[in-house]
Design a protein around this motif. Structure first.
Motif, PDB file in Angstrom:
ATOM      1  N   ILE A 412     -56.571  -2.755 -81.951  1.00  0.00           N
ATOM      2  CA  ILE A 412     -56.848  -1.567 -81.721  1.00  0.00           C
ATOM      3  C   ILE A 412     -55.801  -0.758 -80.420  1.00  0.00           C
ATOM      4  CG2 ILE A 412     -59.084  -1.554 -82.691  1.00  0.00           C
ATOM      5  CD1 ILE A 412     -60.219  -1.679 -79.834  1.00  0.00           C
ATOM      6  N   PRO A 413     -55.634   0.420 -80.382  1.00  0.00           N
ATOM      7  CA  PRO A 413     -55.036   0.841 -79.163  1.00  0.00           C
ATOM      8  C   PRO A 413     -55.973   1.340 -78.215  1.00  0.00           C
ATOM      9  CG  PRO A 413     -55.193   2.698 -80.983  1.00  0.00           C
ATOM     10  CD  PRO A 413     -55.711   1.384 -81.305  1.00  0.00           C
ATOM     11  N   VAL A 414     -55.716   0.959 -77.031  1.00  0.00           N
ATOM     12  CA  VAL A 414     -56.425   1.212 -75.790  1.00  0.00           C
ATOM     13  C   VAL A 414     -55.562   2.106 -74.861  1.00  0.00           C
ATOM     14  CG1 VAL A 414     -58.036   0.463 -73.972  1.00  0.00           C
ATOM     15  CG2 VAL A 414     -57.923  -0.655 -76.114  1.00  0.00           C
ATOM     16  N   ASP A 415     -55.960   3.308 -74.621  1.00  0.00           N
ATOM     17  CA  ASP A 415     -55.082   4.220 -73.905  1.00  0.00           C
ATOM     18  C   ASP A 415     -53.405   3.772 -74.123  1.00  0.00           C
ATOM     19  OD1 ASP A 415     -57.249   5.280 -72.583  1.00  0.00           O
ATOM     20  OD2 ASP A 415     -57.269   3.733 -71.261  1.00  0.00           O
ATOM     21  N   GLY A 419     -56.115  -3.513 -77.540  1.00  0.00           N
ATOM     22  CA  GLY A 419     -57.417  -4.334 -77.582  1.00  0.00           C
ATOM     23  C   GLY A 419     -57.638  -4.971 -78.593  1.00  0.00           C
ATOM     24  N   HIS A 420     -58.704  -5.912 -78.651  1.00  0.00           N
ATOM     25  CA  HIS A 420     -59.085  -6.383 -79.918  1.00  0.00           C
ATOM     26  C   HIS A 420     -60.451  -5.802 -80.059  1.00  0.00           C
ATOM     27  CE1 HIS A 420     -56.391 -10.199 -79.364  1.00  0.00           C
ATOM     28  NE2 HIS A 420     -55.502  -9.038 -79.899  1.00  0.00           N
ATOM     29  N   HIS A 421     -60.718  -5.685 -81.477  1.00  0.00           N
ATOM     30  CA  HIS A 421     -62.324  -5.380 -81.726  1.00  0.00           C
ATOM     31  C   HIS A 421     -62.798  -6.460 -82.715  1.00  0.00           C
ATOM     32  CE1 HIS A 421     -65.241  -1.856 -83.213  1.00  0.00           C
ATOM     33  NE2 HIS A 421     -65.874  -3.022 -83.053  1.00  0.00           N
ATOM     34  N   LEU A 458     -53.232  -6.696 -72.938  1.00  0.00           N
ATOM     35  CA  LEU A 458     -54.468  -6.807 -73.694  1.00  0.00           C
ATOM     36  C   LEU A 458     -55.528  -6.363 -72.840  1.00  0.00           C
ATOM     37  CD1 LEU A 458     -55.176  -7.701 -76.494  1.00  0.00           C
ATOM     38  CD2 LEU A 458     -55.589  -9.744 -75.884  1.00  0.00           C
ATOM     39  N   LYS A 459     -55.796  -5.162 -72.643  1.00  0.00           N
ATOM     40  CA  LYS A 459     -56.724  -4.547 -71.818  1.00  0.00           C
ATOM     41  C   LYS A 459     -58.315  -4.662 -72.041  1.00  0.00           C
ATOM     42  CE  LYS A 459     -54.223  -3.091 -68.756  1.00  0.00           C
ATOM     43  NZ  LYS A 459     -54.005  -3.787 -67.335  1.00  0.00           N
TER      44      LYS A 459
END
Length: 507
Positions: A412-415, A419-421, A458-459
């Motif tokens: 997933i995009p984070v800003d 990231g990972h969901h 990878l936030k």
């Protein structure tokens, strides 16, 4: 122990003129057998099989003259001709059966050719696996003669113009020898049922009439079926109904995430036997108790090649490059991930099957399946494999004493970063935040690349706890039930969008 069971050095075997432990020789013999049989096909003529057979190094010549194929390439160039009824295209004769396979990510069905030669090879491997049960400790031989409950897709085959198509289990059942029928459950009538819910209901209804010794199938569907039987007849465990149940033959996915939940339904320990039976052929099986992995079938009907699964041979999307480095069995190394290429007695040539494997014992040709070429996460170089995910989930199950039978992960995009969901199935009580943090910690320990990227791009790691029914119902909504169908461990593209829509609709 007899002399044939001894593992003697090749030098001694050669001096005594006994068969040598030579993987290269076994595989070259299989390759030559395939080439000789298919030399007069259109494929064999175009790619000069006669020239390969005359070469001093047929393995290398084969790799030099024959290109690699994924499904779309070999279908568009060759297999579509066989569906139109043409003979002698990639294998002698006319293809009369096709296994419909969509893997775990594609939506459109793939038509995988099935020949009598392939089924004969699969059958020989099945018999070898059955004979290997003698290597297991305290084996209850009485269970082998009991019923074998096989839970797959419908055995009803679709009739095409000159061919039949359907689940591999349906084709195998149609071709099964007469002596197999008394053992085979749920029987031909129920096995043909296309409605999954009706099929399970009929199995549950008939269950008290059977004496089952074997369970065979994908863990998720077998567990669902057994749970319904236990609930219907208000049993403490399944052994109250089937006291001779002693084996579970499973494949397709790692069994570890399912093991804790599965054992809750048992009254006594059973033996778990892993197999690697794909639509394209019977590739490997566990042939001894406590084995590290499954032994590859090296001397029957499949020629194997191994492409290092790295940034050199594969794109970021998991697509194999045009001319990848391909190794033969004797050239591989333990502990490295390889994508599998197979050539078989069904006209499948240098075909990328889509799975990645790792050798855990090269001498015994034992492998584990680590994932799929397109089912890994590497948004920023974290190179997270399904094997890493399985181990982290297994560690979490033990830590929190919970059952996690299903899970999947999405990038997933984070800003401006990533990231990972995680989505995990857990019907036990657990704190999602604690579970998320623990899985993240495990992955940091298991994967150095992941640990590096968690400190940079990878936030964020998110985790949602769902019910097991959510996963099963999603698969039902996609028509992917039983047989070869497994929930994808990594969701991308269209499947990911469908998953989000399904969760939104059913929340």
């Amino acid at each position: 122990m007899s002399i044939i069971d001894l593992k003697l050095p090749n030098a001694i075997l050669k001096a005594l003129r006994l068969p040598q432990n030579n993987l290269r020789r076994d595989q070259l013999r299989v390759l030559k057998k395939l080439l000789k049989k298919a030399r007069f096909t259109s494929f064999g003529q175009q790619y000069r099989f006669d020239e390969i057979l005359l070469s001093k190094h047929p393995g290398k010549k084969f790799q030099e003259l024959v290109p690699t194929f994924n499904y779309n390439k070999i279908y568009n160039e060759w297999w579509h001709k066989t569906i139109k009824g043409q003979s002698d295209i990639c294998w002698p004769g006319k293809i009369k059966y096709y296994a419909l396979s969509s893997g775990t990510s594609e939506s459109a069905s793939k038509y995988i050719p099935i020949t009598n030669d392939l089924l004969r090879g699969n059958k020989i491997v099945m018999i070898k696996q059955l004979l290997s049960l003698g290597k297991y400790e305290n084996i209850p031989f009485t269970s082998i003669g009991k019923g074998w409950l096989t839970l797959g897709g419908s055995t009803e085959l679709q009739k095409g113009p000159g061919y039949f198509a359907g689940d591999l289990s349906g084709i195998t059942a149609k071709k099964a020898p007469f002596w197999f029928q008394p053992f085979y459950k749920p029987g031909k009538k129920i096995a043909k049922q296309k409605d999954w819910n009706k099929k399970i209901a009929e199995i549950v209804e008939k269950a008290p009439q059977w004496d089952i010794g074997f369970l065979i199938g994908v863990p998720a569907w077998i567990q669902m079926c057994v749970e319904q039987i236990v609930e219907r007849y208000q049993l403490k465990n399944i052994h109250e109904l089937w006291p001779n149940l002693a084996f579970f033959v499973h494949g397709g996915v790692s069994f570890e995430p399912y093991k804790k939940g599965f054992e809750k339904m048992l009254g006594k320990p059973i033996t778990y036997i892993e197999t690697y039976l794909a639509s394209e052929g019977f590739i490997a099986y566990q042939d001894r108790q406590y084995a590290k992995g499954m032994r590859l079938v090296t001397n029957e009907h499949i020629f194997l090649e191994f492409v290092p699964f790295d940034d050199i041979n594969f794109t970021a999307d998991g697509e194999m490059i045009e001319n990848p480095e391909a190794l033969m069995l004797h050239e591989v190394e333990e502990g490295k991930d390889y994508a599998l290429l197979i050539s078989t007695t069904a006209g499948t040539w240098r075909y990328l099957i889509g799975d990645t494997v790792k050798f855990v014992d090269k001498e015994k040709s034992e492998i584990i399946i680590t994932g799929r070429t397109k089912h890994f996460l590497s948004l920023v170089g974290e190179h997270l494999s399904v094997d890493n995910m399985n181990k982290a989930v297994q560690m979490a199950s033990q830590k929190f004493n919970i059952s996690i039978p299903e899970f999947t992960v999405a990038g997933i995009p984070v800003d401006n970063f990533f990231g990972h969901h995680w989505f995990v199935a857990c019907d036990d009580k657990v704190d999602p935040k604690l579970l998320c943090n623990f899985i993240d910690e495990c992955l940091n320990e298991l994967n150095d690349d992941y640990a590096v990227e968690r400190k940079s791009a990878l936030k964020e790691i998110r985790l949602s706890v769902l019910k097991e029914d959510d996963f099963m119902n999603f698969m039902l909504s996609k028509g992917k039930v039983g047989g070869q169908h497994k929930f994808p461990r990594v969701l991308k593209g269209t499947m990911l969008n469908d998953w989000y829509q399904f969760l939104e609709k059913n929340k």
